[in-house]
Write an enzyme that holds these catalytic residues in place. Structure first.
Site, PDB file in Angstrom:
ATOM      1  N   GLU A 146       0.804  -1.247  -0.077  1.00 51.40           N
ATOM      2  CA  GLU A 146      -0.013  -0.015   0.185  1.00 51.40           C
ATOM      3  C   GLU A 146       0.871   1.263   0.241  1.00 51.40           C
ATOM      4  O   GLU A 146       1.864   1.324   0.897  1.00 51.40           O
ATOM      5  CB  GLU A 146      -1.034   0.074   1.275  1.00 51.40           C
ATOM      6  CG  GLU A 146      -1.608   1.274   1.396  1.00 51.40           C
ATOM      7  CD  GLU A 146      -2.721   1.285   0.606  1.00 51.40           C
ATOM      8  OE1 GLU A 146      -3.097   0.584  -0.283  1.00 51.40           O
ATOM      9  OE2 GLU A 146      -3.632   2.531   0.676  1.00 51.40           O
ATOM     10  N   ASP A 187       2.003  -1.940   6.599  1.00 51.45           N
ATOM     11  CA  ASP A 187       2.476  -1.187   7.970  1.00 51.45           C
ATOM     12  C   ASP A 187       1.876  -2.005   9.077  1.00 51.45           C
ATOM     13  O   ASP A 187       0.751  -2.438   9.063  1.00 51.45           O
ATOM     14  CB  ASP A 187       2.048   0.214   8.253  1.00 51.45           C
ATOM     15  CG  ASP A 187       2.906   0.977   7.170  1.00 51.45           C
ATOM     16  OD1 ASP A 187       3.894   0.522   6.814  1.00 51.45           O
ATOM     17  OD2 ASP A 187       2.479   2.177   6.775  1.00 51.45           O
ATOM     18  N   ASP A 206       0.302  -0.923  11.579  1.00 50.19           N
ATOM     19  CA  ASP A 206      -0.403   0.009  12.336  1.00 50.19           C
ATOM     20  C   ASP A 206      -1.916  -0.175  11.961  1.00 50.19           C
ATOM     21  O   ASP A 206      -2.334  -1.047  11.181  1.00 50.19           O
ATOM     22  CB  ASP A 206       0.016   1.370  12.215  1.00 50.19           C
ATOM     23  CG  ASP A 206      -0.176   2.002  10.728  1.00 50.19           C
ATOM     24  OD1 ASP A 206      -0.661   1.047   9.892  1.00 50.19           O
ATOM     25  OD2 ASP A 206       0.455   3.091  10.495  1.00 50.19           O
ATOM     26  N   ASP A 252      -3.966   1.705   9.800  1.00 53.84           N
ATOM     27  CA  ASP A 252      -4.103   1.696   8.350  1.00 53.84           C
ATOM     28  C   ASP A 252      -3.583   0.342   7.857  1.00 53.84           C
ATOM     29  O   ASP A 252      -4.313   0.005   6.834  1.00 53.84           O
ATOM     30  CB  ASP A 252      -3.359   2.639   7.741  1.00 53.84           C
ATOM     31  CG  ASP A 252      -4.077   4.330   8.227  1.00 53.84           C
ATOM     32  OD1 ASP A 252      -5.352   4.023   8.330  1.00 53.84           O
ATOM     33  OD2 ASP A 252      -3.628   5.311   7.931  1.00 53.84           O
TER      34      ASP A 252
END
Ligand code: TSJ
Length: 645
Positions: free
Chosen positions: A436, A509, A511, A513
């Site tokens: 992404e 990631d 995290d 997102d």
């Protein structure tokens, strides 16, 4: 007369063979446990519980048992307690042993004591108890029968104490307690929710039976009672409630038929999603590969919709029929059949083969659905409208596909512009990283080994895959490049022969997102390209969370525990710890070293062995109701630690 003698001789020969097995049988189980229980991992471990509980369920099916209690004890053992008649303790003429002893020491024994046995046996073939015994460090059976309690102890399949009376009792039933052998099993700790799911499923399939699950392994002892008078109707209610799905009609459609040697039960309800969830069972065994009963259900419902639509001119064009997928869109259905001579076919024996089940189920389903339609016009209107809308979407998807194909966007001759392909061709040894964002994509392109690693950066607006039908995927600028790069096509037409890479690696990631894109892609693969998941092509990259540096020593930590371990190892003095916020923060060399280099990286292979459980996870994770999602994640933190949505 002649015939009789022959029959007797034949029977004696069978028993001779069995007696030889008494000497060798259980040793064989310990030598090759996988042959009997599939694996010696957690699956095999839980299988022991199912094997024992199935015996109690058989007793319930025979009409003599109402309560089953499964207890996880704090010494690592498990007990199963039922209030059935108790395993017979009388001496068997053929073996000279108590029937109960035979059950635990002989393969191919059990279930059938007097030739008759049970009506619809769980299909255990009666070897379950002996196999569990052979694979247990110790096992105890207690039997309450005819006012007396009996006990027998075993160790690794060997008799430790003969069956003997211990005193009077005022109950009946059987209690089996065992400790799985750590010499055999790689893992000996039971997973509560795995057992809970299985026990609940069995409680749904056997209306009125109460199954209690007690966990005594911690100070806080828990007791869960599962008891459903509604049977498979309650199963549907439970599925829709767990997934927070809205229903199209309030009442669950239910019908059954029972003959001398066959029973069929069906429950169904439409919800407002686009997904089909069809669970089929034969003799309480989940037939995940379907079979004749499932085929009969599908044929019956499709035929009912089309005949009814024809009769009331709901199908406008004379030659247009609704497809099976159309009438099952948003449908949750349970089909449970019971039969005497169930034939389980296929590699995993998870497909029912009995041919007469197809027509039996088809006729029943067809007639009962037609009846229901005739009696419930307003509900039928809503259901029918949904099927028609599914048919229109299917038509639209076909057009979109043909158009995309004409532009040749779906074949690999025109690959997505942003794809950085690898130089090697073919599945063997090649991999594609789906990344992404452009910055991480850029680092990955520079850092990769271009011989075998391709990079596809994703861009554009995210859509909710759960709210998307196939027609919208063909025009989605985010998902279509993924399909094109992989080369397989999608939906019904997927062809894994055309897959352009061996491994498909989602790199996002660590995290919020990142977990969102991970969940979205996994859901997309699950809904539209499922064979990629079931054939084990999908992986998750594990980028590091921390970089620890002391002098020239650089180490990476992928979770908090390893950060602490490395901190201890290196000492805290002058130790520099950087937390990575995203892949984009790493330079190409670091990204290669930590996340892409096959020599150093950790890949998580995404495996789906229970489609219904996976369906639940994806429905909840992608659904728009926040509370169930949060609750789910809290409960399953162990499994979805990376999906911190
Ligand atoms: F097999 C086993 F050890 F795994 C086991 C069997 C474990 C547990 C927890 C329960 C049982 C079990 C067996 N519960 N109930 C029975 N019933 C019989 O074995 C039984 C009783 C009576 C008659 C009869 O014809 O009178 C027949 C059977 C098979």
């Amino acid at each position: 007369m002649e015939e009789n003698t022959e029959k007797k001789e034949h029977i004696e020969m069978v028993y001779d063979a069995e007696q030889i097995q008494v000497l060798e049988g259980l040793e064989a189980v310990r030598k090759r446990p996988g042959m009997y229980i599939g694996s010696t991992g957690t699956r095999g471990l839980h299988h022991l519980v199912y094997e024992i509980v199935d015996n109690s369920i058989d007793e319930a099916l025979a009409g003599y048992c109402n309560n089953i209690t499964v207890t996880l004890k704090n010494d690592g053992s498990v007990s199963v307690d039922d209030d059935g008649r108790g395993i017979p303790t009388g001496i068997q003429a053929t073996t000279g042993l108590p029937a109960a002893t035979v059950v635990f020491t002989m393969l191919h024994a059990g279930g059938k004591f007097d030739g008759e046995g049970y009506h619809f046996s769980g299909g255990l073939h009666g070897v379950g108890a002996a196999v569990v015994n052979a694979l247990s460090e110790w096992l105890v059976v207690e039997i309450h029968i005819n006012g007396r309690e009996y006990i027998q102890r075993f160790s690794r399949g060997d008799v430790v104490e003969e069956l003997h009376e211990v005193g009077p009792t005022n109950r009946t039933g059987t209690i089996v307690t065992w400790k799985a052998d750590a010499e055999i099993f790689e893992e000996t700790e039971y997973d509560y929710s795995t057992l809970e799911n299985r026990m609940r499923e069995q409680a749904f399939l056997n209306a009125g039976l109460q199954i209690s699950l007690i966990d005594q392994r911690t100070d806080e002892v828990t007791v869960e009672k599962m008891h459903y008078e509604g049977g498979i109707r309650s199963f549907i209610e439970h599925i829709h409630a767990r997934r927070s799905l809205g229903t199209i009609h309030d009442e669950i459609i239910y019908f059954n038929s029972s003959g001398d040697d066959k029973e069929v039960e069906v429950a169904m309800q439409y919800n407002d999603s686009y997904n089909e969830l069809l669970l089929t069972f034969a003799n309480n065994i989940h037939t995940s590969d379907g079979g004749t009963h499932e085929q009969g259900f599908k044929n019956g419902i499709t035929r009912a919709f089309n005949d009814y639509g024809r009769k009331y001119s709901l199908l406008k064009e004379a030659d247009k029929n609704l497809a099976g997928d159309d009438v099952r869109e948003g449908l949750t259905a349970i089909v449970s059949v019971k039969l005497n001579d169930a034939q389980f076919e296929g590699q995993t024996k998870a497909r029912l083969g009995n041919t007469d089940m197809r027509a039996l189920v088809e006729r029943l389903v067809y007639q009962k659905i037609i009846d229901y339609f005739e009696e419930n016009p307003s509900i039928t209107k809503a259901i029918y409208e949904k099927a028609l809308s599914a048919a229109r979407a299917r038509e639209a998807a076909k057009k979109a596909r043909d158009q995309t194909r004409r532009k040749s966007a779906l074949d690999s001759t025109s690959l997505p512009g942003k794809l950085a392909d690898c130089s090697e061709k073919g599945k063997e040894g090649t991999e594609i990283y789906i990344v992404e964002g452009d910055s991480a994509g850029g680092s990955a392109k520079t850092g990769r080994d271009r011989r075998f690693q391709a990079i596809l950066p994703l861009w554009g607006k995210m859509i909710n895959v759960e709210k998307t039908r196939l027609d919208k995927v063909y025009t989605n600028e985010k998902l279509l490049p993924v399909v094109t790069a992989l080369g397989t096509g999608l939906g019904d037409e997927i062809d894994l022969e055309k897959l352009r890479y061996g491994k498909i690696i989602i790199m996002a990631d660590a995290d919020v997102d990142g977990s969102h894109i991970r969940t979205l892609l996994l859901t997309f693969f699950f809904r539209f390209m499922r064979p990629l998941l079931t054939e084990g092509h999908i992986y998750l990259a594990q980028p590091p969370l921390y970089r620890l540096q002391k002098g020239n020593t650089i180490r990476y930590a992928y979770d908090e525990a390893s950060r602490e371990r490395i901190t201890q190892e290196l000492g805290e003095n002058n130790l520099k710890i950087n937390r990575y916020k995203g892949l984009g923060e790493m330079n190409p060399d670091q990204l290669w070293e930590t996340t892409m280099n096959p020599d150093n990286r950790t890949l998580i292979k995404v495996e789906i062995d229970d489609a219904a459980a996976a369906d639940e996870i994806f429905t909840i994770l992608m659904g728009d109701k926040v509370p169930p999602r949060r609750e789910f994640i809290e409960k399953n933190a162990r499994y979805v630690q990376n999906l911190d949505i």
